[in-house]
Design an enzyme around this catalytic site. Structure first.
Site, PDB file in Angstrom:
ATOM      1  N   PRO A  60     -40.268  12.687   1.644  1.00 26.13           N
ATOM      2  CA  PRO A  60     -39.598  12.483   0.744  1.00 26.13           C
ATOM      3  C   PRO A  60     -38.210  12.149  -0.244  1.00 26.13           C
ATOM      4  O   PRO A  60     -37.510  12.431   0.528  1.00 26.13           O
ATOM      5  CB  PRO A  60     -40.176  14.062  -0.696  1.00 26.13           C
ATOM      6  CG  PRO A  60     -39.607  14.153   0.363  1.00 26.13           C
ATOM      7  CD  PRO A  60     -39.944  13.840   1.751  1.00 26.13           C
ATOM      8  N   HIS A  66     -43.971  15.205  -5.458  1.00 28.57           N
ATOM      9  CA  HIS A  66     -44.380  14.845  -6.652  1.00 28.57           C
ATOM     10  C   HIS A  66     -44.873  13.562  -6.000  1.00 28.57           C
ATOM     11  O   HIS A  66     -45.612  13.096  -4.634  1.00 28.57           O
ATOM     12  CB  HIS A  66     -42.876  12.956  -7.288  1.00 28.57           C
ATOM     13  CG  HIS A  66     -42.352  12.845  -6.030  1.00 28.57           C
ATOM     14  ND1 HIS A  66     -41.407  13.577  -5.596  1.00 28.57           N
ATOM     15  CD2 HIS A  66     -41.656  11.812  -5.985  1.00 28.57           C
ATOM     16  CE1 HIS A  66     -40.698  13.515  -4.620  1.00 28.57           C
ATOM     17  NE2 HIS A  66     -41.201  11.875  -4.821  1.00 28.57           N
ATOM     18  N   HIS A  68     -46.227   9.209  -6.890  1.00 27.52           N
ATOM     19  CA  HIS A  68     -46.151   8.116  -7.463  1.00 27.52           C
ATOM     20  C   HIS A  68     -47.341   6.923  -7.599  1.00 27.52           C
ATOM     21  O   HIS A  68     -48.676   7.030  -6.995  1.00 27.52           O
ATOM     22  CB  HIS A  68     -45.635   7.176  -5.595  1.00 27.52           C
ATOM     23  CG  HIS A  68     -44.111   7.553  -5.734  1.00 27.52           C
ATOM     24  ND1 HIS A  68     -42.794   7.213  -5.838  1.00 27.52           N
ATOM     25  CD2 HIS A  68     -43.979   8.741  -4.994  1.00 27.52           C
ATOM     26  CE1 HIS A  68     -42.386   7.979  -5.104  1.00 27.52           C
ATOM     27  NE2 HIS A  68     -42.844   8.551  -4.880  1.00 27.52           N
TER      28      HIS A  68
END
Length: 126
Positions: A60, A66, A68
């Site tokens: 990452p 997170h 996308h």
């Protein structure tokens, strides 16, 4: 414009830094991100889940999990197979083996100017 739609969902749990930290314990969280993300995008932008690429990067760009969400037609940076892992595949892999991402070899590209590349060079791995 929807042709280059690019959104990111940040996970609030700071102890989950990357794909490597995920286990079957995180399946409810990941399924929630997938479902709620798709619902929010169709509601706000009118783009159905079938028209989205939903993925995590490994390695990452920052170590806070997170996800996308990009339009299928948009060739977003890092959306290629070398770096992107589809969230649906991650969920399936963890459902089959809770420790999948602790065991599996994960390949990823590195630029020559990245500090991690220099460490691999110093260790004689490149």
């Amino acid at each position: 414009q929807l042709d280059d739609l690019y959104l990111i969902a940040l996970v609030h749990r700071r102890e989950i830094k990357s794909l490597r930290d995920l286990t079957a314990e995180h399946l409810p969280l990941l399924r929630n991100v997938l479902q709620e993300g798709k619902e929010a995008i169709v509601k706000r932008f009118g783009v159905p889940g079938s028209q989205l690429r939903i993925y995590l990067h490994y390695q990452p760009s920052y170590h806070h999990l997170h996800v996308h969400f990009t339009a299928l037609g948009y060739d977003a940076p890092g959306s290629s197979v070398e770096r992107a892992h589809l969230l649906a595949d991650v969920i399936d892999n963890l459902a089959m083996d809770s420790m999948y991402y602790q065991k599996r070899a994960l390949t990823f590209p590195l630029r020559a100017d990245e500090p991690l590349f220099k460490k691999f060079q110093e260790a004689g791995k490149v």
